[in-house]
Design an enzyme around this catalytic site. Structure first.
Site, mmCIF file in Angstrom:
data_model
loop_
_atom_site.group_PDB
_atom_site.id
_atom_site.type_symbol
_atom_site.label_atom_id
_atom_site.label_comp_id
_atom_site.label_asym_id
_atom_site.label_seq_id
_atom_site.Cartn_x
_atom_site.Cartn_y
_atom_site.Cartn_z
ATOM 1 N N GLU A 168 5.853 -2.563 -2.659
ATOM 2 C CA GLU A 168 6.452 -2.021 -3.870
ATOM 3 C C GLU A 168 5.373 -1.596 -4.855
ATOM 4 O OE1 GLU A 168 10.702 -4.340 -3.799
ATOM 5 O OE2 GLU A 168 9.030 -5.308 -4.788
ATOM 6 N N CYS A 203 1.479 0.311 -11.408
ATOM 7 C CA CYS A 203 1.070 -1.034 -10.992
ATOM 8 C C CYS A 203 1.089 -1.035 -9.465
ATOM 9 C CB CYS A 203 2.058 -2.050 -11.566
ATOM 10 S SG CYS A 203 1.756 -3.722 -11.006
ATOM 11 N N CYS A 226 1.379 -11.880 -0.113
ATOM 12 C CA CYS A 226 0.185 -12.447 -0.759
ATOM 13 C C CYS A 226 -0.055 -13.862 -0.238
ATOM 14 C CB CYS A 226 0.377 -12.474 -2.274
ATOM 15 S SG CYS A 226 -1.077 -13.129 -3.130
ATOM 16 N N CYS A 249 1.471 -18.395 -5.413
ATOM 17 C CA CYS A 249 1.764 -18.943 -6.757
ATOM 18 C C CYS A 249 3.237 -19.348 -6.816
ATOM 19 C CB CYS A 249 1.450 -17.909 -7.831
ATOM 20 S SG CYS A 249 -0.286 -17.428 -7.848
ATOM 21 N N CYS A 276 6.021 -16.913 -8.376
ATOM 22 C CA CYS A 276 5.951 -15.486 -8.021
ATOM 23 C C CYS A 276 6.744 -15.174 -6.756
ATOM 24 C CB CYS A 276 4.485 -15.107 -7.837
ATOM 25 S SG CYS A 276 4.241 -13.474 -7.127
ATOM 26 N N CYS A 297 6.288 -8.497 -13.932
ATOM 27 C CA CYS A 297 5.245 -9.347 -13.353
ATOM 28 C C CYS A 297 5.808 -10.464 -12.493
ATOM 29 C CB CYS A 297 4.450 -9.995 -14.478
ATOM 30 S SG CYS A 297 3.079 -9.010 -14.928
#
Ligand code: SF4
Length: 355
Positions: free
Chosen positions: A93, A110, A117, A121, A124, A346
């Site tokens: 994305e 962005c 990932c 985290c 997230c 975010c």
């Protein structure tokens, strides 16, 4: 059958060399470079100043694999989230953020550097959906070309410089894919190609100290942003597992060294999680860490995600925390929330869910 050569991701010299290697004049390479990076063209047949026989030859031997646009979601505030597909069908994305609500506004992009990932985290959506692979530099710059193409089609306004700012803050930890990220930056800043100002580029890291040390040695004027989110190791270990490898003391030593070497201001991102990192003690510890440095703090009220435990703090708590930092001598802003209604804000990007 020979594998085709990928031209996207090559710089001007590399494309010229490729043309030489197939027995063609170098200057054709310059023409093709412009078609790719200024005009977002991925079909050799559309390159009108290239002779027909060379177009056929290139089509047989080379590719320009701009990621395929699959779909978009548009937020009430004009932010768009594009779902893009790579040649191996992996999906990422990219978020396109208008700089104002004016008709002919410019855009910030962005972009993602990995599919998923590995940092994981806890707040997230990308981190909780696992890691698949690193993106190549051509897939990183391809997000800009694909987004520009879609925007100009949808807005019926072709302006190759409509995207003026790029943040490496989408899916993935950029410094775990360091070489491809740096290569992509060199393509972004080439004035003969995509032409984004170096100072309009931000790389955001979760605290990968090796990458910070390496970036300090590059002759680049980009902005470094650190996702801090906690001012003590106990909490940061819980939020960002990478902190166990590079605890706060080590991270701040690297940031201090980066600032001394580059004389560039660093941004600390601080996602505000209700009842987790918004107390007076959190503010006091944060001030102690940041005040000695040439740095500012961006406060980002959390964007809630289904299935993840954290909550967004009230506006008054955000205002209180802001005041503590400001009175403590910190250069601080509260970052406006963009695209949260389409999960483009975010920490809300995810390759797993198809939107
Ligand atoms: S916040 Fe960034 S580093 Fe952490 S899991 Fe999400 S994408 Fe990775």
């Amino acid at each position: 059958m020979n594998e085709k050569t990928e031209l996207l991701g090559m710089n001007n010299d590399e494309i010229e060399e490729y043309l030489s290697s197939i027995g063609e004049p170098k200057y054709r390479g310059r023409q093709i470079y412009k078609w790719i990076y200024q005009k977002n063209i991925s079909s050799f047949y559309n390159m009108s100043d290239i002779p027909k026989n060379l177009r056929v030859k290139l089509d047989e031997n080379a590719n320009i694999s701009i990621p395929r646009f699959l779909k978009q979601r548009v937020s009430q505030d004009g932010t768009r989230k594009f779902l893009l597909e790579m040649i191996d069908k992996k999906r990422i994305e990219t978020v396109v953020i208008p700089q104002s609500l004016e008709k002919n506004t410019k855009y910030s992009l962005c972009i993602s550097t990995q599919v998923g990932c590995p940092i994981g985290c806890s707040f997230c959506a990308t981190g909780t959906s696992g890691f698949q692979r690193n993106l190549k530099s051509y897939e990183i710059v391809g997000q800009i070309l694909s987004s520009r193409r879609e925007l100009s089609k949808r807005l019926k306004n072709f302006n190759s410089e409509m995207i003026t700012n790029v943040v490496y803050m989408g899916m993935g930890e950029p410094f775990l894919n360091y070489d491809e990220v740096i290569k992509s930056i060199h393509l972004l800043i080439d004035y003969k190609g995509i032409n984004i100002g170096q100072r309009n580029i931000t790389i955001s890291t979760a605290g990968e100290v090796n990458g910070i040390n390496k970036l300090a040695k590059e002759a680049l004027q980009v902005t470094l942003a650190i996702s801090l989110h906690a001012s003590n190791n106990h909490l940061r270990n819980r939020l960002i597992p990478l902190n166990k490898k590079y605890p706060i003391e080590e991270l701040f030593k690297a940031v201090d060294n980066y600032i001394k070497k580059t004389n560039r201001r660093v941004t600390f991102e601080y996602i505000m999680l209700d009842e987790i990192n918004t107390s007076r003690t959190d503010a006091t510890n944060l001030i102690k860490l940041v005040k000695p440095l040439l740095a500012n703090v961006n406060l980002i009220p959390y964007n809630e995600i289904q299935g993840i435990e954290f909550k967004k703090p009230s506006e008054s708590k955000v205002a209180q925390f802001y005041e503590w930092l400001e009175k403590g001598g910190i250069n601080v802003v509260v970052r406006g929330e963009r695209g949260s209604d389409i999960e483009a804000a975010c920490g809300q990007l995810s390759s797993r869910k198809e939107r």
